[in-house]
Design a protein around this motif. Structure first.
Motif, mmCIF file in Angstrom:
data_model
loop_
_atom_site.group_PDB
_atom_site.id
_atom_site.type_symbol
_atom_site.label_atom_id
_atom_site.label_comp_id
_atom_site.label_asym_id
_atom_site.label_seq_id
_atom_site.Cartn_x
_atom_site.Cartn_y
_atom_site.Cartn_z
ATOM 1 N N THR A 173 0.832 -1.205 0.000
ATOM 2 C CA THR A 173 0.000 0.000 0.000
ATOM 3 C C THR A 173 0.865 1.252 0.000
ATOM 4 O O THR A 173 0.368 2.363 0.204
ATOM 5 C CB THR A 173 -0.931 0.044 1.235
ATOM 6 O OG1 THR A 173 -0.124 -0.055 2.413
ATOM 7 C CG2 THR A 173 -1.940 -1.085 1.213
ATOM 8 N N GLY A 174 2.158 1.059 -0.217
ATOM 9 C CA GLY A 174 3.065 2.212 -0.202
ATOM 10 C C GLY A 174 3.682 2.380 1.172
ATOM 11 O O GLY A 174 3.350 1.649 2.115
ATOM 12 N N THR A 175 4.563 3.361 1.279
ATOM 13 C CA THR A 175 5.273 3.544 2.552
ATOM 14 C C THR A 175 4.693 4.748 3.303
ATOM 15 O O THR A 175 3.645 4.622 3.929
ATOM 16 C CB THR A 175 6.781 3.711 2.295
ATOM 17 O OG1 THR A 175 6.973 4.748 1.326
ATOM 18 C CG2 THR A 175 7.374 2.409 1.756
ATOM 19 N N TYR A 176 5.322 5.918 3.185
ATOM 20 C CA TYR A 176 4.865 7.063 3.993
ATOM 21 C C TYR A 176 3.502 7.590 3.579
ATOM 22 O O TYR A 176 2.759 8.101 4.402
ATOM 23 C CB TYR A 176 5.920 8.186 3.933
ATOM 24 C CG TYR A 176 6.020 8.887 2.605
ATOM 25 C CD1 TYR A 176 6.439 8.208 1.466
ATOM 26 C CD2 TYR A 176 5.684 10.232 2.488
ATOM 27 C CE1 TYR A 176 6.514 8.852 0.243
ATOM 28 C CE2 TYR A 176 5.769 10.881 1.274
ATOM 29 C CZ TYR A 176 6.179 10.187 0.157
ATOM 30 O OH TYR A 176 6.241 10.825 -1.048
ATOM 31 N N HIS A 177 3.162 7.453 2.282
ATOM 32 C CA HIS A 177 1.854 7.950 1.840
ATOM 33 C C HIS A 177 0.823 6.832 1.663
ATOM 34 O O HIS A 177 -0.027 6.903 0.787
ATOM 35 C CB HIS A 177 1.988 8.805 0.573
ATOM 36 C CG HIS A 177 2.295 10.245 0.871
ATOM 37 N ND1 HIS A 177 2.533 11.179 -0.107
ATOM 38 C CD2 HIS A 177 2.385 10.916 2.046
ATOM 39 C CE1 HIS A 177 2.774 12.362 0.470
ATOM 40 N NE2 HIS A 177 2.699 12.215 1.761
ATOM 41 N N PRO A 186 2.568 12.551 7.357
ATOM 42 C CA PRO A 186 3.642 11.572 7.625
ATOM 43 C C PRO A 186 5.045 12.146 7.389
ATOM 44 O O PRO A 186 5.953 11.867 8.160
ATOM 45 C CB PRO A 186 3.348 10.441 6.637
ATOM 46 C CG PRO A 186 1.905 10.558 6.321
ATOM 47 C CD PRO A 186 1.598 12.023 6.376
ATOM 48 N N ALA A 187 5.222 12.914 6.310
ATOM 49 C CA ALA A 187 6.537 13.503 6.016
ATOM 50 C C ALA A 187 6.454 15.018 6.190
ATOM 51 O O ALA A 187 5.367 15.562 6.394
ATOM 52 C CB ALA A 187 6.949 13.159 4.589
ATOM 53 N N THR A 188 7.568 15.693 6.106
ATOM 54 C CA THR A 188 7.545 17.158 6.163
ATOM 55 C C THR A 188 6.828 17.658 4.915
ATOM 56 O O THR A 188 7.295 17.429 3.800
ATOM 57 C CB THR A 188 8.975 17.738 6.171
ATOM 58 O OG1 THR A 188 9.787 16.926 7.006
ATOM 59 C CG2 THR A 188 8.960 19.167 6.656
ATOM 60 N N LEU A 190 -1.360 8.156 6.408
ATOM 61 C CA LEU A 190 -1.962 9.486 6.255
ATOM 62 C C LEU A 190 -3.081 9.690 7.275
ATOM 63 O O LEU A 190 -3.189 10.757 7.884
ATOM 64 C CB LEU A 190 -2.505 9.650 4.830
ATOM 65 C CG LEU A 190 -1.427 9.870 3.764
ATOM 66 C CD1 LEU A 190 -1.919 9.452 2.385
ATOM 67 C CD2 LEU A 190 -0.991 11.338 3.736
ATOM 68 N N GLU A 191 -3.885 8.649 7.477
ATOM 69 C CA GLU A 191 -4.988 8.746 8.432
ATOM 70 C C GLU A 191 -4.467 8.941 9.846
ATOM 71 O O GLU A 191 -4.960 9.774 10.605
ATOM 72 C CB GLU A 191 -5.852 7.483 8.381
ATOM 73 C CG GLU A 191 -7.055 7.572 9.304
ATOM 74 C CD GLU A 191 -7.637 6.218 9.688
ATOM 75 O OE1 GLU A 191 -6.885 5.233 9.760
ATOM 76 O OE2 GLU A 191 -8.851 6.168 9.929
#
Ligand SMILES: *Cc1c(COP(=O)(O)O)cnc(C)c1O
Length: 358
Positions: A220-224, A239-241, A229-230
């Motif tokens: 499902t992907g990593t940071y996004h 999740p990221a800057t 995100l939820e």
């Protein structure tokens, strides 16, 4: 005098953007932590203003990305196991279809030639498809899907996830978000900001599907990923800057549009579109590319130019009006004109008069 950018994206900046960038910088927006209270407050203001401007139901989440193109990839990774159905009527809807294929999904398309809209009676969605990808406004060809058709298509397949590209529809054209599992846009079109931020309006069903995929050991992907995100959005974070300055700007511009009046903005959009289409009818050189008036976009208008578009584009440019060329194979045959909230009645009237005389 500065030119008016009637380009379909990036486009004319909303008139308050420059002042908000200045204000943001003087408030140190470029230096604050994205894990601190000040950021959480601006994240909240932005999501609240967007919810109000677009009439987004309370149960929908707002996630930030870098572009609409990124969101295509995230949607497939997070919400589609095997198979997805795409409505294709131009380059942008076609690109999303190709992304599904590249990511190894069985992508089924219902395609009509550029310049045409969809006839709901001709759309047959295979039972195996888990999701439907629709496009409200195909920017490459100037075709819109009437909002009642968007709703009808979603309602006729309640068991499937329903995605809608609203990139050049937002904010003047506002579909019923309660029927859409993921509607997404980027900010350099109708919002009138510089490029670099994508927004997805996501249903609980999409997030559940993503979590199920993750539990099943699927990517499902990593940071996004939607679960990341939820998790962060629950505390007004990302999740990221993120692009903090642009999230701030988006909130401010949405606030300004609310102050101006969303209804007034939407009425003016219709009024300006009528002006421009009337001018195309009056012009000896130009004619609307989309034959069926019911499928003509009111936010990105496309005209065929009898003698080819480069000379017309050049002539308008000399008078301070920048319009887009045609997209892809239509580069030298069409002009494309944006009708976004940043385009005033006066500026649009001037362009319409000029077009009528061509
Ligand atoms: C511009 C556009 C996109 C892509 O947006 P990016 O911000 O460049 O990723 C997708 N769909 C439509 C209809 C567009 O007009």
């Amino acid at each position: 005098m500065k030119p008016t950018y009637f380009t379909v994206g990036p486009s004319m900046l909303y008139p308050t953007v420059a002042a908000h960038i200045q204000n943001g910088l003087s408030q140190d927006i470029g230096s604050i932590s994205h894990r601190g209270k000040a950021f959480e407050k601006l994240f909240q203001e932005t999501t609240e203003n967007l919810r109000a401007l677009l009439n987004i139901p309370a149960d929908r989440r707002l996630f930030f990305f870098s572009s609409a193109t990124e969101i295509w990839e995230r949607l497939i990774e997070n919400c589609v196991d095997e198979s997805i159905f795409h409505l294709v009527n131009g380059s942008f809807s076609g690109k999303f279809f190709e992304f599904s294929q590249t990511l190894g999904r069985k992508a089924v398309k219902h395609e009509v030639a550029p310049g045409n809209g969809f006839d709901l009676r001709e759309i047959a969605v295979p039972g195996e498809c888990e999701a439907i990808a629709a496009i409200v406004n195909e920017t490459s060809s100037g075709v819109s899907m009437p909002l009642e058709d968007v709703s009808a298509l979603a309602l006729s397949h309640p068991e499937k996830l329903f995605f809608a590209d609203v990139v050049t529809a937002v904010p003047a054209v506002s579909p019923d978000y309660s029927l859409i599992d993921c509607a997404y846009f980027s900010v350099q079109k109708g919002i009138g900001m510089p490029a670099g931020l994508g927004v997805a309006i996501v249903s609980e069903r999409c997030i559940e599907k993503s979590k199920q995929r993750k539990a099943d050991g699927k990517i499902t992907g990593t940071y996004h990923s939607f679960s990341q995100l939820e998790k962060f959005a629950a505390t007004q974070q990302t999740p990221a800057t993120p692009n903090v300055l642009f999230i701030y700007l988006l909130g401010k511009v949405a606030g300004d549009m609310l102050t101006y009046g969303a209804e007034k903005m939407r009425n003016e959009t219709r009024q300006k579109a009528e002006m421009l289409y009337r001018a195309m009818d009056q012009s000896a050189l130009l004619s609307p590319f989309v034959v069926n008036p019911a499928h003509r976009s009111i936010t990105t208008l496309v005209a065929s130019v009898k003698t080819g578009s480069p000379a017309v584009i050049e002539a308008l440019k000399k008078e301070g009006m920048i319009v887009s060329s045609g997209y892809g194979p239509f580069k030298e045959q069409h002009i494309r004109i944006a009708n976004f909230p940043a385009h005033t009645l006066e500026a649009t009237h001037t362009l319409a008069q000029r077009i009528a005389a061509l």
